[in-house]
Design a protein around this motif. Structure first.
Motif, PDB file in Angstrom:
ATOM      1  N   LEU A  45       0.948  -1.665   0.218  1.00 26.01           N
ATOM      2  CA  LEU A  45      -0.117   0.042   0.341  1.00 26.01           C
ATOM      3  C   LEU A  45       0.666   1.183   0.075  1.00 26.01           C
ATOM      4  O   LEU A  45       1.933   1.223   1.055  1.00 26.01           O
ATOM      5  CB  LEU A  45      -0.725  -0.471   1.282  1.00 26.01           C
ATOM      6  N   GLY A  46       0.861   1.634  -1.365  1.00 33.22           N
ATOM      7  CA  GLY A  46       1.705   3.377  -0.681  1.00 33.22           C
ATOM      8  C   GLY A  46       1.741   3.652  -2.577  1.00 33.22           C
ATOM      9  O   GLY A  46       0.392   3.917  -2.896  1.00 33.22           O
ATOM     10  N   ASP A  47       1.708   4.515  -3.104  1.00 33.48           N
ATOM     11  CA  ASP A  47       2.125   5.409  -3.981  1.00 33.48           C
ATOM     12  C   ASP A  47       1.206   4.880  -4.914  1.00 33.48           C
ATOM     13  O   ASP A  47       1.821   2.989  -5.464  1.00 33.48           O
ATOM     14  CB  ASP A  47       2.424   6.116  -4.584  1.00 33.48           C
ATOM     15  N   ASP A  48       1.102   5.632  -6.422  1.00 30.93           N
ATOM     16  CA  ASP A  48       1.335   4.525  -7.870  1.00 30.93           C
ATOM     17  C   ASP A  48       2.632   3.564  -8.771  1.00 30.93           C
ATOM     18  O   ASP A  48       2.084   2.704  -8.709  1.00 30.93           O
ATOM     19  CB  ASP A  48       0.820   5.650  -8.828  1.00 30.93           C
ATOM     20  N   ASP A  49       3.150   4.417  -7.907  1.00 31.83           N
ATOM     21  CA  ASP A  49       4.981   3.583  -8.517  1.00 31.83           C
ATOM     22  C   ASP A  49       4.783   2.381  -7.587  1.00 31.83           C
ATOM     23  O   ASP A  49       5.735   1.239  -8.431  1.00 31.83           O
ATOM     24  CB  ASP A  49       6.056   5.038  -8.019  1.00 31.83           C
ATOM     25  N   ALA A  50       4.821   2.869  -6.365  1.00 28.80           N
ATOM     26  CA  ALA A  50       4.979   1.110  -5.620  1.00 28.80           C
ATOM     27  C   ALA A  50       3.830   0.566  -5.762  1.00 28.80           C
ATOM     28  O   ALA A  50       4.121  -0.726  -6.075  1.00 28.80           O
ATOM     29  CB  ALA A  50       4.706   1.741  -3.673  1.00 28.80           C
ATOM     30  N   MET A  51       2.992   0.817  -5.962  1.00 26.65           N
ATOM     31  CA  MET A  51       1.733  -0.261  -6.479  1.00 26.65           C
ATOM     32  C   MET A  51       1.960  -1.175  -7.514  1.00 26.65           C
ATOM     33  O   MET A  51       1.835  -2.442  -7.754  1.00 26.65           O
ATOM     34  CB  MET A  51      -0.064   0.382  -6.523  1.00 26.65           C
ATOM     35  N   ARG A  52       2.470  -0.295  -8.860  1.00 22.43           N
ATOM     36  CA  ARG A  52       2.741  -1.192 -10.321  1.00 22.43           C
ATOM     37  C   ARG A  52       3.842  -2.163  -9.521  1.00 22.43           C
ATOM     38  O   ARG A  52       4.150  -3.140 -10.433  1.00 22.43           O
ATOM     39  CB  ARG A  52       3.120   0.241 -10.899  1.00 22.43           C
ATOM     40  N   ALA A  53       4.998  -1.062  -8.842  1.00 32.13           N
ATOM     41  CA  ALA A  53       6.076  -2.740  -8.547  1.00 32.13           C
ATOM     42  C   ALA A  53       5.712  -3.497  -8.221  1.00 32.13           C
ATOM     43  O   ALA A  53       6.380  -4.901  -8.311  1.00 32.13           O
ATOM     44  CB  ALA A  53       7.128  -1.252  -7.738  1.00 32.13           C
ATOM     45  N   ALA A  54       4.696  -3.193  -6.653  1.00 37.94           N
ATOM     46  CA  ALA A  54       4.106  -4.723  -6.592  1.00 37.94           C
ATOM     47  C   ALA A  54       3.405  -5.406  -6.814  1.00 37.94           C
ATOM     48  O   ALA A  54       2.572  -6.564  -6.296  1.00 37.94           O
ATOM     49  CB  ALA A  54       3.679  -3.804  -5.003  1.00 37.94           C
ATOM     50  N   ALA A  55       2.903  -5.425  -8.392  1.00 38.65           N
ATOM     51  CA  ALA A  55       1.824  -5.628  -8.549  1.00 38.65           C
ATOM     52  C   ALA A  55       1.867  -6.928  -9.079  1.00 38.65           C
ATOM     53  O   ALA A  55       3.277  -7.030  -9.527  1.00 38.65           O
ATOM     54  CB  ALA A  55       1.023  -5.328 -10.025  1.00 38.65           C
ATOM     55  N   GLN A  56       1.341  -7.779  -9.236  1.00 38.96           N
ATOM     56  CA  GLN A  56       2.113  -9.260  -9.203  1.00 38.96           C
ATOM     57  C   GLN A  56       0.939 -10.350 -10.532  1.00 38.96           C
ATOM     58  O   GLN A  56      -0.233 -10.268 -10.162  1.00 38.96           O
ATOM     59  CB  GLN A  56       2.103 -10.346  -7.588  1.00 38.96           C
ATOM     60  N   PRO A  57       0.745 -11.213 -10.604  1.00 39.23           N
ATOM     61  CA  PRO A  57       0.000 -12.573 -11.658  1.00 39.23           C
ATOM     62  C   PRO A  57      -0.051 -13.412 -10.763  1.00 39.23           C
ATOM     63  O   PRO A  57       0.220 -13.675  -8.898  1.00 39.23           O
ATOM     64  CB  PRO A  57       1.108 -12.767 -12.514  1.00 39.23           C
ATOM     65  N   LEU A  58      -0.948 -13.448 -11.440  1.00 41.44           N
ATOM     66  CA  LEU A  58      -1.975 -14.996 -10.007  1.00 41.44           C
ATOM     67  C   LEU A  58      -0.917 -16.152 -10.069  1.00 41.44           C
ATOM     68  O   LEU A  58      -1.416 -16.984  -8.607  1.00 41.44           O
ATOM     69  CB  LEU A  58      -3.231 -15.650 -10.999  1.00 41.44           C
ATOM     70  N   ASP A  59      -0.096 -16.244 -10.730  1.00 46.04           N
ATOM     71  CA  ASP A  59       1.341 -17.313 -10.025  1.00 46.04           C
ATOM     72  C   ASP A  59       2.086 -17.220  -9.450  1.00 46.04           C
ATOM     73  O   ASP A  59       3.192 -17.361  -9.445  1.00 46.04           O
ATOM     74  CB  ASP A  59       1.451 -18.202 -10.893  1.00 46.04           C
ATOM     75  N   GLY A  60       1.734 -15.217  -8.625  1.00 52.01           N
ATOM     76  CA  GLY A  60       3.110 -14.691  -8.311  1.00 52.01           C
ATOM     77  C   GLY A  60       3.226 -14.856  -7.011  1.00 52.01           C
ATOM     78  O   GLY A  60       2.211 -15.947  -6.230  1.00 52.01           O
ATOM     79  N   GLU A  61       3.527 -14.099  -5.751  1.00 50.96           N
ATOM     80  CA  GLU A  61       3.693 -14.829  -4.763  1.00 50.96           C
ATOM     81  C   GLU A  61       3.107 -15.013  -3.151  1.00 50.96           C
ATOM     82  O   GLU A  61       3.098 -15.377  -2.328  1.00 50.96           O
ATOM     83  CB  GLU A  61       5.394 -13.927  -4.159  1.00 50.96           C
ATOM     84  N   ALA A  62       1.820 -13.434  -3.794  1.00 47.66           N
ATOM     85  CA  ALA A  62       0.629 -13.651  -2.612  1.00 47.66           C
ATOM     86  C   ALA A  62      -0.265 -14.362  -3.186  1.00 47.66           C
ATOM     87  O   ALA A  62      -0.407 -15.459  -2.363  1.00 47.66           O
ATOM     88  CB  ALA A  62      -0.182 -12.645  -3.432  1.00 47.66           C
ATOM     89  N   ALA A  63      -0.194 -14.722  -4.195  1.00 45.80           N
ATOM     90  CA  ALA A  63      -1.190 -16.383  -4.889  1.00 45.80           C
ATOM     91  C   ALA A  63      -0.561 -17.770  -3.812  1.00 45.80           C
ATOM     92  O   ALA A  63      -1.345 -18.050  -3.656  1.00 45.80           O
ATOM     93  CB  ALA A  63      -1.754 -16.093  -5.746  1.00 45.80           C
ATOM     94  N   THR A  64       0.552 -17.709  -4.442  1.00 49.71           N
ATOM     95  CA  THR A  64       1.157 -19.111  -4.344  1.00 49.71           C
ATOM     96  C   THR A  64       1.006 -18.870  -2.511  1.00 49.71           C
ATOM     97  O   THR A  64       1.002 -20.189  -1.873  1.00 49.71           O
ATOM     98  CB  THR A  64       2.273 -19.196  -4.370  1.00 49.71           C
TER      99      THR A  64
END
Length: 278
Positions: A45-64
């Motif tokens: 949770l941060g500014d737009d640049d941070a949110m773009r950098a943290a975005a992940q696909p559905l097989d990324g770290e968060a969902a896994t």
């Protein structure tokens, strides 16, 4: 059924947020929760640049992580929401997943109502970064209890929750990053209203504290029963709230005060256009 809402102070530091989410989910499971809900944008949770950098696909770290943790702990885990990278799309999606105790994704919900507003002099423009979803999603726990999925700003649109209830939801989940001002003045009122009018349990997991660059969330994560009674609230810090959901009691409420059964859809005529001023 025992449920928990997690309250988190997410930042732009993805590794830190994942570690805190893991700790808090395990604490809730240790307290007996079999359904656990994380807040909106728990991955970052941060500014737009941070949110773009943290975005992940559905097989990324968060969902896994969510799927593996749900399987390990034997729980249904609604992994709040995170910025989803969708192949072929320029913008991200604000996406929530329901991971089951089998370690699989049972449902995927993309936030329908984007937060394009100004609160306390701070402008929020989610549509600059994200694409809205267009599907109402009801999932089910391992025990077959209907889960109505939503995210944050959706809470202000009661028609969504009525559809969720009519499609079989008995529990409404609301991962959120409600601002400090709107948490103070609107959060509990809206949550209790959605619970009462749909005769559903509501599990509302909010962010707490300051987030970069100038955002502030109000906390007060809570669980509400179908009569509108608040069963528990997280104090003003990271943590979780636990409550037992009395499904038989919910059946009694729906039988003795049959508001859902007394609906008259044939009399409800939606205007072709909305004339909203101001």
């Amino acid at each position: 059924m025992r449920a928990a809402a997690i309250q988190l102070n997410a930042t732009a530091d993805v590794a830190r947020n994942l570690e805190r989410a893991d700790t808090l989910v395990r604490a809730a499971a240790a307290d007996g929760a079999t359904l656990v809900v994380l807040p909106e944008k728990w991955v970052a949770l941060g500014d737009d640049d941070a949110m773009r950098a943290a975005a992940q696909p559905l097989d990324g770290e968060a969902a896994t992580w969510a799927c593996a943790t749900a399987r390990e702990l034997g729980i249904d885990l609604v992994a709040g929401s995170f910025g989803e990278l969708v192949p072929g799309e320029d913008r991200t999606r604000n996406t929530s997943i329901h991971a089951g105790p089998d370690g699989e994704i049972h449902a995927l919900y993309r936030k329908i109502h984007l937060f394009d507003v100004e609160v306390d002099g701070v402008a929020y423009r989610e549509s600059d970064l994200e694409t809205a979803g267009d599907e109402v999603v009801v999932s089910a726990t391992a025990d077959g209890v209907g889960l109505g999925l939503s995210i944050c700003y959706d809470l202000r649109f009661p028609e969504l929750y009525r559809l969720l209830a009519l499609r079989g939801a008995r529990v409404l989940v609301v991962p959120a990053a409600f601002t400090l001002a709107t948490t103070r003045d609107h959060w509990e009122i809206l949550l209790r209203a959605r619970a009462i009018e749909n005769q559903c349990f509501v599990i509302a997991a909010n962010q707490i504290g300051e987030h970069p660059p100038t955002y502030r969330s109000g906390g007060r994560s809570m669980i509400v029963d179908p009569w509108g009674v608040v069963l528990g609230v997280v104090p003003d810090r990271e943590g979780h709230v636990i409550a037992d959901l009395d499904l038989a009691g919910q059946d009694r409420v729906r039988t003795k005060l049959p508001a859902l059964a007394n609906r008259r859809p044939s009399a409800y005529r939606w205007p072709e256009t909305a004339e909203v001023q101001g």
